[in-house]
Write a protein that holds these residues in place. Sequence first.
Motif, PDB file in Angstrom:
ATOM      1  N   ARG A 201       3.674  -6.507   6.429  1.00 37.56           N
ATOM      2  CA  ARG A 201       4.089  -6.034   5.103  1.00 37.56           C
ATOM      3  C   ARG A 201       3.177  -6.601   4.030  1.00 37.56           C
ATOM      4  N   GLU A 202       2.826  -7.851   4.172  1.00 37.56           N
ATOM      5  CA  GLU A 202       1.923  -8.470   3.196  1.00 37.56           C
ATOM      6  C   GLU A 202       0.522  -7.885   3.286  1.00 37.56           C
ATOM      7  N   LYS A 205       0.811  -3.697   2.338  1.00 32.49           N
ATOM      8  CA  LYS A 205       1.583  -3.225   1.187  1.00 32.49           C
ATOM      9  C   LYS A 205       0.741  -2.372   0.241  1.00 32.49           C
ATOM     10  N   LYS A 209       1.593   1.598  -0.274  1.00 37.05           N
ATOM     11  CA  LYS A 209       1.900   2.012  -1.646  1.00 37.05           C
ATOM     12  C   LYS A 209       0.945   3.109  -2.105  1.00 37.05           C
TER      13      LYS A 209
END
Length: 695
Positions: A201-202, A205, A209
């Motif tokens: 996720r880090e 992201k 997005k």
Amino acid sequence: MSKNNAMGLLANQFGLKIVDDSNSSTSAETSTAGDDTPKTNSEPSISDEKPSQTIGTQEKDVGIPKDAPVGSIARIKSLYQGPEDSQGRAQWLDKYPEDVEEAAENEETDKYALIARKEKCFDGRKKFEISSIVVHSPDLKRVLGVVFKDYPGITCQLDRLEFHAPYEPFVHRWLDFTKAVKSERDPLTKQHLDLLQSLLREELKDVIKAVEDYVVHGVTTWKHLWAIFQPGAIVYSAQRGLPRALKFYSGTYTKDNCGESYQLRVEPIDWDGSRFGVGDDYISIYKYLGTRPIKDLSACPLSFHPEKEIIRTTLIKRGRKFEQLAGYHYKAYKGIALTWNSRNELIPITANGRIIIDAQSLRKFNPQFASGVNELDKDHFVLEDSSKDMPQQKIDSTVYETETSRPKVRLTDEGCLICKTTVPGYSLSLKKWLYFAVDNVCEIEWNDNAFEKLVLPDDTKDLLLGFVESQLESVNTFDDVISGKGKGIIMLLSGPPGVGKTLTAESVAETMHIPLYMMSAGDLGIRPNEVETSLRDILEMVSKWNAILLLDECDVFLEARTSNDLERNKLVSIFLRTLEYYEGILFLTTNRISNMDAAFQSRIHVSMAYPDLTTASRRQIWQNFLTLSKQKSEIEEKDLDMLAQVNLNGRQIKNVLKTSFLLASRKKSPLKREHVEVVLAIEGRRPDGGFDVVG
């Protein structure tokens, strides 16, 4: 068996020497048969690749005779890559380099569920970025095996499972991955999944997005083009103006003579002559600046196209037509087809007329242009006789492998959606193998009155038609003493030009609704080996298609052999021998029957001599051509009586009428007798059959 004995047997098996450092004070100077690096281990051991205590020291070549012949020492000499020289070339050293660190991954690091390998980041947002992730956890591999099922290039059962940036599989299957994390009930597996999800996720992201933003606005950048193409998705594209849909398999950034591009490997459904299957094709999206609407790309996911429902309906309908064209078919065609040049590149060509659709024969006679197919997915086909409730997993993939001309399976709508846009076949007018657009293939408009219009006695026409019908019905019943010989039927039509010899063969084929292959001497070549190969291939194709073969003006093959022309004698001999094994119908036409070789007489089943046209015959031909014409005519019965007196053959009558119609069209008038008389006067002909002297 003791440990030392076991080690001894193992060393002997590989031709190695055991060094026992505990019993020798000179072990540092002793080399094993497997490596010349000194050993200091306390237990007997087979030579290791890396020395334990001699880093940076010179290896000892103990016991090596200075005058030993080249290649005679039964040992392995290790050389190590050293620093580069002034010209950038690597130097090789015979000592272990001092600047080599211990390996970062070892037995200790293998105990961790995940390994994140980081490298320096230069975009200003962070110091390091994760270049790859190594998964050790068996529980993680089990869950990821479900998440990435059927994903190209991912095998989660491997001992070393590694993912590299930019982590396309996780971007494409992010929703599936997050669902798997939420639904996991095993505490340890859930803990490992949470670790991986937080790590990704880090890292992802920004990409996720950006992709979400692109999807909302219907655009994408060149950098993130890969993110919108998920393996297994349906891709919409246009090939030479033909819309098509294909299943996306994988993509990669590449560079060719045209520049940088993102190349998509896609999978259409094809028919290879015996079964439906998945083929390979490629689409390139060339580099662009800024953003571009997804629907305007040379290929885009069908789900992004604003007219996706209309496209689906249109392509499924065409796919059904593609499915029906599997096997052998005699059709008509009008439009652009594809052929190939000397560099095997596909190029467009205009192809109008009758065609034979036959993928199996293309594979046989042009194997370099025939693409293979892989097994179909279960959701792309069903059995023709299967019920709707039959589970798909019970369908065996071998059921659609068939030697007949028709497939045993029916494609689903999803299968029809991704069918190819073209079918392979043979143009009878161009005498070329081509790829025909499915949309341009149509049914033949038969002229069932063609045989009736033939100017021949009724009993002769009945004989001809009877021969052909009987041959087609009993092609495999009559045989020779030698199996395979004498199954065909050969008819010789002789007479002066323009009396209807060629038209006879054409009319018979039209009445029987079977193909007519018109072969000439130019199709066979001039060298004996070329003639034999070409003739054998043509006869095999025609026999398979149940077609009529017409060899027009066959004098070069039928003419009597002489003692002073050995090359032509070879051609005649090849032709005679090959015809013995022909199993179809062959029409031969000639106007020089007196020069025929005697060996042909015994091979001809029916010989018909066409006399010169009579006045009644010529009148009938004039009438037939006027009836067939779509232009208005004011030619009366008395005009036909006069025109029948002109000594013309059938081909000349057709040419005169064609020219007369052009003249009438120029004057914007129906065809009249005076138009025909003008054309006859130009050619110097009089109604009494004589000639005027011109000039």
